[in-house]
Structure formats: C-alpha cells, structure tokens
Design a protein around this motif. Structure first.
Motif, mmCIF file in Angstrom:
data_model
loop_
_atom_site.group_PDB
_atom_site.id
_atom_site.type_symbol
_atom_site.label_atom_id
_atom_site.label_comp_id
_atom_site.label_asym_id
_atom_site.label_seq_id
_atom_site.Cartn_x
_atom_site.Cartn_y
_atom_site.Cartn_z
ATOM 1 N N THR A 71 0.832 -1.202 0.000
ATOM 2 C CA THR A 71 0.000 0.000 0.000
ATOM 3 C C THR A 71 0.866 1.251 0.000
ATOM 4 O OG1 THR A 71 -1.730 -1.179 1.196
ATOM 5 C CG2 THR A 71 -1.818 1.215 1.244
ATOM 6 N N LEU A 72 1.897 1.279 0.832
ATOM 7 C CA LEU A 72 2.795 2.439 0.863
ATOM 8 C C LEU A 72 3.531 2.611 -0.466
ATOM 9 C CD1 LEU A 72 4.304 2.253 4.448
ATOM 10 C CD2 LEU A 72 2.644 3.893 3.560
ATOM 11 N N ALA A 73 3.962 1.510 -1.055
ATOM 12 C CA ALA A 73 4.646 1.597 -2.348
ATOM 13 C C ALA A 73 3.701 2.104 -3.424
ATOM 14 C CB ALA A 73 5.211 0.235 -2.737
ATOM 15 N N LEU A 74 2.471 1.641 -3.414
ATOM 16 C CA LEU A 74 1.488 2.093 -4.397
ATOM 17 C C LEU A 74 1.169 3.569 -4.211
ATOM 18 C CD1 LEU A 74 -0.259 1.122 -6.730
ATOM 19 C CD2 LEU A 74 -2.041 0.573 -5.081
ATOM 20 N N ILE A 75 1.003 4.004 -2.982
ATOM 21 C CA ILE A 75 0.745 5.419 -2.711
ATOM 22 C C ILE A 75 1.940 6.258 -3.137
ATOM 23 C CG2 ILE A 75 0.458 7.115 -0.859
ATOM 24 C CD1 ILE A 75 -1.307 5.020 0.552
ATOM 25 N N GLY A 76 3.149 5.787 -2.839
ATOM 26 C CA GLY A 76 4.348 6.515 -3.251
ATOM 27 C C GLY A 76 4.434 6.668 -4.757
ATOM 28 N N PHE A 77 4.119 5.587 -5.487
ATOM 29 C CA PHE A 77 4.156 5.662 -6.940
ATOM 30 C C PHE A 77 3.101 6.629 -7.466
ATOM 31 C CE2 PHE A 77 2.643 4.547 -11.129
ATOM 32 C CZ PHE A 77 3.826 4.564 -11.849
ATOM 33 N N SER A 80 4.011 10.354 -6.607
ATOM 34 C CA SER A 80 5.169 10.860 -7.358
ATOM 35 C C SER A 80 4.858 10.954 -8.851
ATOM 36 C CB SER A 80 6.399 9.994 -7.103
ATOM 37 O OG SER A 80 6.168 8.659 -7.475
ATOM 38 N N TRP A 81 4.073 10.021 -9.394
ATOM 39 C CA TRP A 81 3.691 10.073 -10.806
ATOM 40 C C TRP A 81 2.852 11.317 -11.093
ATOM 41 C CZ3 TRP A 81 5.224 7.363 -14.940
ATOM 42 C CH2 TRP A 81 4.461 7.445 -16.100
ATOM 43 N N THR A 113 14.217 13.139 -7.451
ATOM 44 C CA THR A 113 13.653 12.480 -6.276
ATOM 45 C C THR A 113 12.331 11.799 -6.623
ATOM 46 O OG1 THR A 113 14.682 14.111 -4.830
ATOM 47 C CG2 THR A 113 12.872 12.834 -3.901
ATOM 48 N N LEU A 114 11.480 12.485 -7.382
ATOM 49 C CA LEU A 114 10.193 11.901 -7.763
ATOM 50 C C LEU A 114 10.380 10.656 -8.635
ATOM 51 C CD1 LEU A 114 8.119 15.123 -8.454
ATOM 52 C CD2 LEU A 114 7.845 13.533 -6.550
ATOM 53 N N MET A 115 11.334 10.713 -9.572
ATOM 54 C CA MET A 115 11.597 9.542 -10.406
ATOM 55 C C MET A 115 12.181 8.397 -9.582
ATOM 56 S SD MET A 115 12.715 10.907 -14.155
ATOM 57 C CE MET A 115 13.898 12.148 -13.731
ATOM 58 N N ALA A 116 13.011 8.715 -8.592
ATOM 59 C CA ALA A 116 13.565 7.675 -7.725
ATOM 60 C C ALA A 116 12.469 7.021 -6.890
ATOM 61 C CB ALA A 116 14.643 8.267 -6.820
ATOM 62 N N VAL A 117 11.508 7.813 -6.415
ATOM 63 C CA VAL A 117 10.389 7.243 -5.650
ATOM 64 C C VAL A 117 9.557 6.340 -6.547
ATOM 65 C CG1 VAL A 117 8.234 7.819 -4.452
ATOM 66 C CG2 VAL A 117 10.307 9.091 -3.946
ATOM 67 N N CYS A 118 9.302 6.765 -7.795
ATOM 68 C CA CYS A 118 8.571 5.914 -8.749
ATOM 69 C C CYS A 118 9.291 4.585 -8.949
ATOM 70 C CB CYS A 118 8.431 6.615 -10.096
ATOM 71 S SG CYS A 118 7.079 7.758 -10.212
ATOM 72 N N ALA A 119 10.580 4.655 -9.193
ATOM 73 C CA ALA A 119 11.358 3.441 -9.460
ATOM 74 C C ALA A 119 11.403 2.548 -8.223
ATOM 75 C CB ALA A 119 12.762 3.815 -9.891
ATOM 76 N N ALA A 120 11.609 3.133 -7.049
ATOM 77 C CA ALA A 120 11.666 2.337 -5.818
ATOM 78 C C ALA A 120 10.307 1.688 -5.524
ATOM 79 C CB ALA A 120 12.092 3.208 -4.645
#
Length: 128
Positions: A71-77, A80-81, A113-120
C-alpha cells in the motif's frame, strides 16, 4: 455508494469549484491561454490515468504483512507520478509570472527524487 467513493467525488468537485475563479479570470484576460491550459490539464489527466490505472489494476492483493508495504509503495508511486505530471504541466502551461528555479530546472533534485520514488515503488511492488 460507500463513503470512500463519495469522498472522492466530493474532493473532485471541491477541486473543480476552487479553480473556477482562476479559470474565469484567465478566460476574460487571455482566451487563447485558457484553451491551451484546458488542453494541458486534459493531457495531465490522461498522463495520470496512464500511470495510476495500470498500477491499481495490476497490483494483486498481497498476502499477510506485505499488504502495508504494498500500500505504501502504491501510494508513493501514485503521488510521485502525479507530481511529475504536475511539474510538466507547470513548465508548459501559459504563465504570467516566472516560475521558481526549482520548478523550471529540468532533471533537478525535485524531479530526480520523484523519479527515484517511482522506481523504488515499482521495484518494491515487483519484489513482493
């Protein structure tokens, strides 16, 4: 209709109502700029849906304790997207004042930073 769906509709309507004054002012002062802004906002909506919808549709419900991480990864993506699309919109929309340097600087710290959050986020979701 449950409260989650209702809250999304209310939030969307509140966002639209808050932007009416600025859109009306732009329509009066700069009709060609208003039309360009509408096209760019539509492009941002398509961009956001192109990234967010597949992520929501393709991410399976993870078993056990991994659901919080997913859930956190999905929210982060998703966030940031959408912020990446907003940066793009801010750079291309008609403007009457200069943008701050951190917004207008392509591939600066904010965009990186936003692209790194998307990738992570995507990597996290793939490893779950």
């Amino acid at each position: 209709m449950d409260y989650t769906a209702l809250s999304k509709i209310v939030l969307f309507l509140a966002f639209g109502a808050a932007s009416i004054a600025g859109m009306r002012r732009q329509w009066i002062n700069d009709p060609p700029g208003f039309r360009k802004t509408l096209k760019l906002v539509a492009a941002l909506l398509v961009f956001s849906l192109a990234g967010v919808a597949p992520m929501i549709a393709l991410v399976p419900e993870p078993p056990g304790n991994a659901s919080g991480i997913a859930t956190l990864a999905l929210i982060g993506f998703i966030l940031s997207w959408i912020f990446l699309g907003s940066l793009w919109l801010a750079r291309h929309a008609p403007r009457y004042n200069a943008l701050p340097r951190w917004v207008d600087h392509r591939f600066g710290p904010v965009e990186s930073t936003l692209m790194a959050v998307c990738a992570a986020s995507v990597l996290t979701l793939l490893l779950l």
